[in-house]
Design a protein around this motif. Sequence first.
Motif, short mmCIF file in Angstrom:
data_model
loop_
_atom_site.label_atom_id
_atom_site.label_comp_id
_atom_site.label_asym_id
_atom_site.label_seq_id
_atom_site.Cartn_x
_atom_site.Cartn_y
_atom_site.Cartn_z
N ARG A 462 0.84 -1.19 0.00
CA ARG A 462 0.00 0.00 0.00
C ARG A 462 0.87 1.24 0.00
NH1 ARG A 462 -3.34 -2.16 5.02
NH2 ARG A 462 -4.05 -4.13 4.16
N VAL A 463 1.12 1.76 -1.17
CA VAL A 463 1.99 2.93 -1.30
C VAL A 463 1.18 4.06 -1.93
CG1 VAL A 463 4.17 3.84 -2.14
CG2 VAL A 463 3.95 1.40 -1.62
N GLY A 464 0.45 4.79 -1.10
CA GLY A 464 -0.25 5.97 -1.57
C GLY A 464 -1.31 5.71 -2.62
N GLY A 465 -1.81 4.48 -2.72
CA GLY A 465 -2.87 4.19 -3.68
C GLY A 465 -2.38 3.90 -5.07
N PHE A 466 -1.10 4.03 -5.37
CA PHE A 466 -0.64 3.90 -6.73
C PHE A 466 -0.43 2.46 -7.15
CE2 PHE A 466 0.10 8.32 -5.94
CZ PHE A 466 -0.35 8.89 -7.11
N THR A 467 -0.78 1.51 -6.27
CA THR A 467 -0.77 0.11 -6.69
C THR A 467 -2.11 -0.27 -7.32
OG1 THR A 467 -1.48 -0.50 -4.45
CG2 THR A 467 0.87 -0.60 -4.93
N VAL A 468 -3.05 0.64 -7.36
CA VAL A 468 -4.40 0.33 -7.82
C VAL A 468 -4.52 0.55 -9.33
CG1 VAL A 468 -6.84 0.89 -7.54
CG2 VAL A 468 -5.30 1.00 -5.58
N THR A 469 -5.19 -0.38 -10.00
CA THR A 469 -5.54 -0.20 -11.40
C THR A 469 -6.87 -0.90 -11.64
OG1 THR A 469 -4.75 -0.42 -13.67
CG2 THR A 469 -4.37 -2.28 -12.21
N ASP A 470 -7.48 -0.69 -12.78
CA ASP A 470 -8.76 -1.32 -13.04
C ASP A 470 -8.53 -2.76 -13.49
OD1 ASP A 470 -7.57 0.05 -15.24
OD2 ASP A 470 -9.33 -0.44 -16.45
N PRO A 471 -9.26 -3.72 -12.92
CA PRO A 471 -9.10 -5.12 -13.33
C PRO A 471 -9.48 -5.30 -14.80
CG PRO A 471 -10.33 -4.94 -11.27
CD PRO A 471 -10.25 -3.56 -11.86
N LYS A 472 -8.87 -6.29 -15.46
CA LYS A 472 -9.18 -6.62 -16.85
C LYS A 472 -9.81 -8.01 -16.87
CE LYS A 472 -6.81 -2.95 -18.25
NZ LYS A 472 -6.27 -2.51 -16.96
N VAL A 473 -10.98 -8.12 -17.46
CA VAL A 473 -11.64 -9.41 -17.59
C VAL A 473 -11.44 -9.91 -19.01
CG1 VAL A 473 -13.81 -10.67 -17.37
CG2 VAL A 473 -13.35 -8.71 -15.87
N VAL A 474 -10.78 -11.07 -19.14
CA VAL A 474 -10.44 -11.64 -20.45
C VAL A 474 -10.91 -13.09 -20.46
CG1 VAL A 474 -8.62 -12.08 -22.11
CG2 VAL A 474 -8.40 -10.15 -20.54
N GLY A 475 -12.02 -13.35 -21.14
CA GLY A 475 -12.57 -14.70 -21.14
C GLY A 475 -12.94 -15.11 -19.73
N ASP A 476 -12.36 -16.24 -19.27
CA ASP A 476 -12.64 -16.68 -17.91
C ASP A 476 -11.52 -16.31 -16.95
OD1 ASP A 476 -10.67 -18.34 -18.85
OD2 ASP A 476 -11.67 -20.22 -18.33
N ARG A 477 -10.72 -15.34 -17.33
CA ARG A 477 -9.64 -14.84 -16.49
C ARG A 477 -9.93 -13.39 -16.09
NH1 ARG A 477 -8.40 -19.58 -16.66
NH2 ARG A 477 -6.46 -20.48 -17.49
N VAL A 478 -9.47 -13.01 -14.91
CA VAL A 478 -9.50 -11.61 -14.50
C VAL A 478 -8.10 -11.25 -14.01
CG1 VAL A 478 -10.37 -12.19 -12.19
CG2 VAL A 478 -10.60 -9.87 -13.05
N LEU A 479 -7.58 -10.11 -14.47
CA LEU A 479 -6.21 -9.72 -14.19
C LEU A 479 -6.18 -8.46 -13.33
CD1 LEU A 479 -6.13 -11.45 -16.89
CD2 LEU A 479 -4.05 -10.20 -17.43
N ALA A 480 -5.24 -8.42 -12.41
CA ALA A 480 -5.06 -7.26 -11.54
C ALA A 480 -3.59 -7.15 -11.16
CB ALA A 480 -5.93 -7.39 -10.29
N LEU A 481 -3.21 -6.01 -10.60
CA LEU A 481 -1.84 -5.85 -10.12
C LEU A 481 -1.58 -6.82 -8.97
CD1 LEU A 481 -1.19 -2.00 -10.10
CD2 LEU A 481 -0.31 -3.69 -11.70
N SER A 482 -0.34 -7.33 -8.90
CA SER A 482 0.02 -8.28 -7.85
C SER A 482 -0.21 -7.69 -6.47
CB SER A 482 1.48 -8.70 -8.01
OG SER A 482 1.67 -9.36 -9.24
N ASP A 483 -0.56 -8.57 -5.52
CA ASP A 483 -0.94 -8.12 -4.19
C ASP A 483 0.25 -7.93 -3.25
OD1 ASP A 483 -0.15 -10.71 -3.75
OD2 ASP A 483 -2.12 -11.46 -3.17
N ASP A 484 1.50 -8.12 -3.76
CA ASP A 484 2.66 -8.05 -2.88
C ASP A 484 3.49 -6.79 -3.08
OD1 ASP A 484 3.67 -8.53 -5.36
OD2 ASP A 484 4.86 -10.30 -4.79
#
Length: 767
Positions: A462-484
């Motif tokens: 959690r660094v000032g909110g800049f780890t956040v992006t909009d998730p991408k839904v591709v077929g049966d997959r959903v992608l997001a920035l890593s949680d670490d």
Amino acid sequence: MPLREGDPESIGEYAIESRIGTGGMGVVYLGRSASGRAVAVKVVHTQYADDRDFRARFRQEVAAARRVSGAFTAPVVDADPEAELPWMATAYVDGDTLAQRVTASGPLRWPQLRRLGVELAEALREIHRAEVVHRDLKPSNVLLLDTGSAGGGADGAVRVIDFGISRAAHSDVRTQTGLVMGSPPFMAPEQFSSPRDVGPPVDVFSLGALLVYAATGRSPFEAENAYLAAYQTVHNDPELGRIPGLLRPLVLSCLAKSPQDRPTPDAVREALAALPEELPGTEPDSAPSAVDLPTATLTTSAEDSAGNGSATLPPGTTSGPTSDPTSGTITPDTPVAQQAPATPRRLGRARSIKVAVSVVAVLAAAAVGVGVTSTSGGDEAAHEDARPGAPDGWRPWHTDLTAADGKGKAKGELPASMMPDMPNCTPSALGVYCSSEKRALFRLDPLTGRTDWTKPMHRTARVGGFTVTDPKVVGDRVLALSDDGSEGIDAFDATSGRKVWRFKGPQAEFSFLSGVIVVHVGKLGPSNTAAYAALDPRTGRELWRRTLTTDSPAPLYAGRDGTLVADLRQTRTGERTVARLDTRTGRTLGRVTAPKGDLWLATVHDGSAYYARWENDSGASSRIFIQDLTSGAVRSVDFPWAVEPEAPPLVRGDVMYVFDYANEMVLALDLKRGKALWTTSRELRVFSEPSVRGTTLYATTPDSSIVAINTRTGRERWRTKPAVAADGGKSGTVDERSPSPVAPLSVGGVLYAVTDSGPFSAAARRS
């Protein structure tokens, strides 16, 4: 600019000779009186003529401009705010705007920079003495007289123009509730937090930003779009770049976050006048030594003219640019940062929906931790029957994601009236997927809106909110920035939430284009070259990697038939190439030469690129250029007025749908015949990007309804019941809400949408 068909031959007593420019609110013409006197005539657009509130603001503009006199403003010579099309004539100033001068010739040298500051400060003194606050001081509102003009010279004399959103200190005419007026990134912080209560210090803040722009070619709060520029203005320190060292203390005082800490225009003028007319040394950017620098005593805006409580600024000691990343300077040979091209423009109008959603999410997540409360969205919405085609068990729902975990407003939180405090969500047929500062990814059940599963963000990420992006839904997959916090990409099974692959970071951004995940590898930084990789969305396997050199911060677009389109244009070198790439190999398939001019590549559709032309750095666009990406052939279509697109237009067949952010309406343009088909009614207040399915266009409205519009006529077919109660929820009243960059999604008999009040679903009706 030449006159167009439909332009008037005369206005009042003035013969019209040509166009000077076009903005979101009107057209400015060059006119001439019977005696031969040249004037600039500003005429309001037709759609505003019947708007009572707009006429009141225009009368205020005329009155404010008439109150101001002095050597550095353009005086009003005539006006008729009660005419069928209200107009105002000012003395014509023959010269370039500061934006045009910097674009054409680069940053100003020290003598011109010092003179600009002195004259702007004097202009503000006269404006404020007339009890007027300009509120929109920016490069395109500062004119520099041409060589040979009265008072001119090689460096130009200053004229401040366009009091269009100014306000007299005692005026009762206010801007619409919750409406932020001005031009990021030259606005003061209080213009976002309390836009109805700003005073003279906002103009001093803008003066400081203009000095940085004139010295470096960039605003001190330059950003990829208006949302991020606003966030940086409120929270971040200014980036001063290679501004002369002796000017830094004065500029920093002008850019103080608190209005009370800024100097008065008189104090700024005196401090600048005390500085040497020439800098010692041979380098134009070098600063004098400490012993050569005068000490500037500045009276802040909260002090009286006698100088009570005045603060003495220490002399600057910077001898030149350094590489210290915290100093606000860059080394002389550092290229322009990729995320902010050097060409001045309103970058908030020049990027994709993806970017807009990401930045809004950053603002929301940085301000508060995200809590989830599922509500009915009002009694009427709760009792609305599910329509035929809706899945079993579904009922309309609204989920509030704006709560601050019961702790109230977080420190530094941006107020709801400033911009959307909305969740970072992506609706899809499989569910609504959201990201926040505390949760890397979570899924809302499409039937109920309740949280189904969640992937928490590791606290170190959690660094000032800049780890956040909009998730991408591709077929049966959903992608997001890593949680670490590694800034990698995690892919999950969209139904179960099981992690299926990870692409290690760092990476700046990613998107789904033409069947592959396109990743900007590495962090955004001071370079206009960057590596891009293509990943298989199912496995995460890297298919190819290429380094691209371009001014564009996001140069890749989805092309036709398994291709990507790469915008490789560069202002510095004159490069105008746009290339087609093979999606699976990255190999170049062909190239065309883009049209000339300061054009934004707005979108790519069905083998054609669509470029919008800006009007004088105004953020408004009057023409679209369409280029065949195989043959290179170009044609153009004029908009019926200068629209202000907040995001890329939507093209379906031969029709382009443009969300005009300034006017809160959708324009449908027939690209084949080059004519407007229709616009939605101003009373409708379209409040989101549109989506089209069949012969129906969907968009949200300020009250969290979804409106269905006939794509043939532009008329409303029906609308859903509001998802949020009329008195508002946590995001404020209806008029305090902000337009959504997320278009409604139609899935079967259900519509999903996202506003700053949270995501919601509603029943679609039969059209």
